[in-house]
Motif scaffolding. Structure first.
Motif, mmCIF file in Angstrom:
data_model
loop_
_atom_site.group_PDB
_atom_site.id
_atom_site.type_symbol
_atom_site.label_atom_id
_atom_site.label_comp_id
_atom_site.label_asym_id
_atom_site.label_seq_id
_atom_site.Cartn_x
_atom_site.Cartn_y
_atom_site.Cartn_z
ATOM 1 N N VAL A 119 -20.814 12.006 -34.373
ATOM 2 C CA VAL A 119 -19.640 11.167 -34.707
ATOM 3 C C VAL A 119 -19.025 11.758 -36.166
ATOM 4 O O VAL A 119 -17.812 11.898 -36.223
ATOM 5 N N THR A 120 -19.766 12.091 -36.939
ATOM 6 C CA THR A 120 -19.028 13.026 -38.399
ATOM 7 C C THR A 120 -18.456 14.035 -37.894
ATOM 8 O O THR A 120 -17.618 14.489 -38.527
ATOM 9 N N GLY A 121 -19.112 14.928 -36.963
ATOM 10 C CA GLY A 121 -18.453 15.929 -36.363
ATOM 11 C C GLY A 121 -17.211 15.860 -35.614
ATOM 12 O O GLY A 121 -16.348 16.679 -36.099
ATOM 13 N N ILE A 122 -17.188 14.745 -35.017
ATOM 14 C CA ILE A 122 -15.944 14.553 -34.379
ATOM 15 C C ILE A 122 -14.659 13.948 -35.345
ATOM 16 O O ILE A 122 -13.658 14.582 -35.227
ATOM 17 N N LEU A 123 -15.158 13.391 -36.221
ATOM 18 C CA LEU A 123 -14.147 12.973 -37.293
ATOM 19 C C LEU A 123 -13.719 14.060 -38.152
ATOM 20 O O LEU A 123 -12.470 14.278 -38.455
ATOM 21 N N ALA A 124 -14.395 15.109 -38.299
ATOM 22 C CA ALA A 124 -14.296 16.329 -39.230
ATOM 23 C C ALA A 124 -13.577 17.211 -38.064
ATOM 24 O O ALA A 124 -12.385 17.871 -38.741
ATOM 25 N N ILE A 125 -13.571 17.344 -37.046
ATOM 26 C CA ILE A 125 -12.836 18.092 -36.192
ATOM 27 C C ILE A 125 -11.417 17.589 -35.966
ATOM 28 O O ILE A 125 -10.219 18.262 -35.772
ATOM 29 N N ILE A 126 -11.463 16.311 -35.922
ATOM 30 C CA ILE A 126 -10.018 15.699 -35.655
ATOM 31 C C ILE A 126 -9.102 15.958 -37.073
ATOM 32 O O ILE A 126 -7.969 16.329 -37.040
ATOM 33 N N SER A 127 -9.787 15.762 -38.074
ATOM 34 C CA SER A 127 -9.260 16.035 -39.448
ATOM 35 C C SER A 127 -8.625 17.481 -39.524
ATOM 36 O O SER A 127 -7.718 17.984 -39.947
ATOM 37 N N PHE A 128 -9.747 18.509 -39.078
ATOM 38 C CA PHE A 128 -9.248 20.030 -39.040
ATOM 39 C C PHE A 128 -8.275 20.415 -38.135
ATOM 40 O O PHE A 128 -7.264 21.211 -38.416
ATOM 41 N N GLY A 129 -8.255 19.544 -36.816
ATOM 42 C CA GLY A 129 -7.145 19.843 -35.953
ATOM 43 C C GLY A 129 -5.655 19.244 -36.315
ATOM 44 O O GLY A 129 -4.722 20.111 -36.387
ATOM 45 N N ILE A 130 -5.826 18.364 -37.316
ATOM 46 C CA ILE A 130 -4.613 18.025 -37.881
ATOM 47 C C ILE A 130 -4.260 18.898 -39.127
ATOM 48 O O ILE A 130 -2.675 19.238 -39.075
ATOM 49 N N VAL A 131 -4.896 19.571 -39.629
ATOM 50 C CA VAL A 131 -4.572 20.589 -40.743
ATOM 51 C C VAL A 131 -4.233 21.840 -39.938
ATOM 52 O O VAL A 131 -2.948 22.285 -40.475
ATOM 53 N N LEU A 132 -4.561 22.233 -38.820
ATOM 54 C CA LEU A 132 -4.058 23.422 -38.090
ATOM 55 C C LEU A 132 -2.759 23.179 -37.466
ATOM 56 O O LEU A 132 -1.883 23.828 -37.723
ATOM 57 N N ILE A 133 -2.519 21.789 -37.008
ATOM 58 C CA ILE A 133 -1.432 21.494 -36.542
ATOM 59 C C ILE A 133 0.016 21.367 -37.523
ATOM 60 O O ILE A 133 0.998 22.014 -37.496
#
Length: 252
Positions: A119-133
């Motif tokens: 769960v925490t990993g998916i939340l982190a990946i979503i945030s990281f994806g927004i940073v990349l975008i």
């Protein structure tokens, strides 16, 4: 470790989609409860009264906290991220706090879904994806200059680039791991202390006086500390996400 076991609910353990099990689990239910609690909290504070009530003041205080955080880290451009960071912060906060309830809700045993790295990993990946975008949308290929600090000697650029790239890619792992470890460790410690209390009480009053009472008092203190940690970890997750967004927004 039974308290961390993910179990199917409502007899949905046989549900499958494309060969994958899609059962509704206790983790899913408590994420839904947290999302509903967040929606009710925000909806109740959107009355926009000239003289705000306590509920409206609570919502405005949290949104003001996130707005100030983003302005401090990103600047005026950070205001557009308030909805996402606020939702992220409050969702984690509700999940952490609801997992500390001593009693269940509508017959459901409390479950801390933030104690699972999935769960925490998916939340982190979503945030990281927004940073990349944001980074590539705003700076295109110039975004890669983030991995070469200003003033780096030319011979050192390949090495520094690789080191900075690895450090950048590890960010979502460390972001999710921090929250997962903090919540899981607190619950495990409470479980260990509670076993001391129960075991000493079963052994006799003399053992309960020596080990049970101090363990119980320590449990009370740790419960209070867990509530504090629940808020701090939600804030840290939101804070680090805003710091990473600053790298994408204000690339030098």
């Amino acid at each position: 470790m039974h308290q961390f076991t993910i179990q199917p609910m409502f007899g949905t353990d046989q549900l499958e989609l494309l060969g994958y099990n899609i059962a509704i689990t206790n983790s899913t239910v408590w994420m839904a409860i947290s999302a509903i609690a967040l929606w009710v909290f925000v909806a109740g504070g959107m009355k926009r009264q000239l003289v705000p009530g306590r509920w409206q003041m609570a919502v405005e205080s949290f949104t003001g906290l996130i707005d100030d955080m983003l302005e401090a880290n990103i600047g005026k451009n950070g205001r557009k991220y308030v909805p996402y960071i606020f939702s992220l912060f409050m969702f984690i906060l509700f999940g952490n706090v609801l997992g500390l309830l001593p009693l269940g809700v509508i017959g459901l045993h409390p479950f801390t879904f933030t104690s699972h790295f999935t769960v925490t990993g998916i939340l982190a990946i979503i945030s990281f994806g927004i940073v990349l975008i944001v980074g590539f949308a705003k700076h295109k290929l110039h975004f890669f200059s983030l991995f070469v600090p200003h003033g780096t000697p030319v011979p050192m650029i390949p090495i520094i680039f690789v080191v900075e790239m690895i450090s950048f890619m590890v960010r979502p792992f460390s972001l999710g791991l921090r929250l997962f470890v903090a919540m899981m460790a607190g619950h495990v410690l409470l479980e260990v202390l509670s076993s001391f209390v129960i075991g000493s009480s079963n052994a006799g009053m003399q053992y309960f006086a020596i080990a049970g009472i101090p363990s119980f008092l320590l449990m009370v203190g740790i419960c209070a500390l867990e509530i504090l940690v629940a808020g701090i970890q939600a804030y840290v997750f939101a804070l680090l996400t805003s710091v990473y967004l600053n790298d994408a927004e204000n690339l030098h």
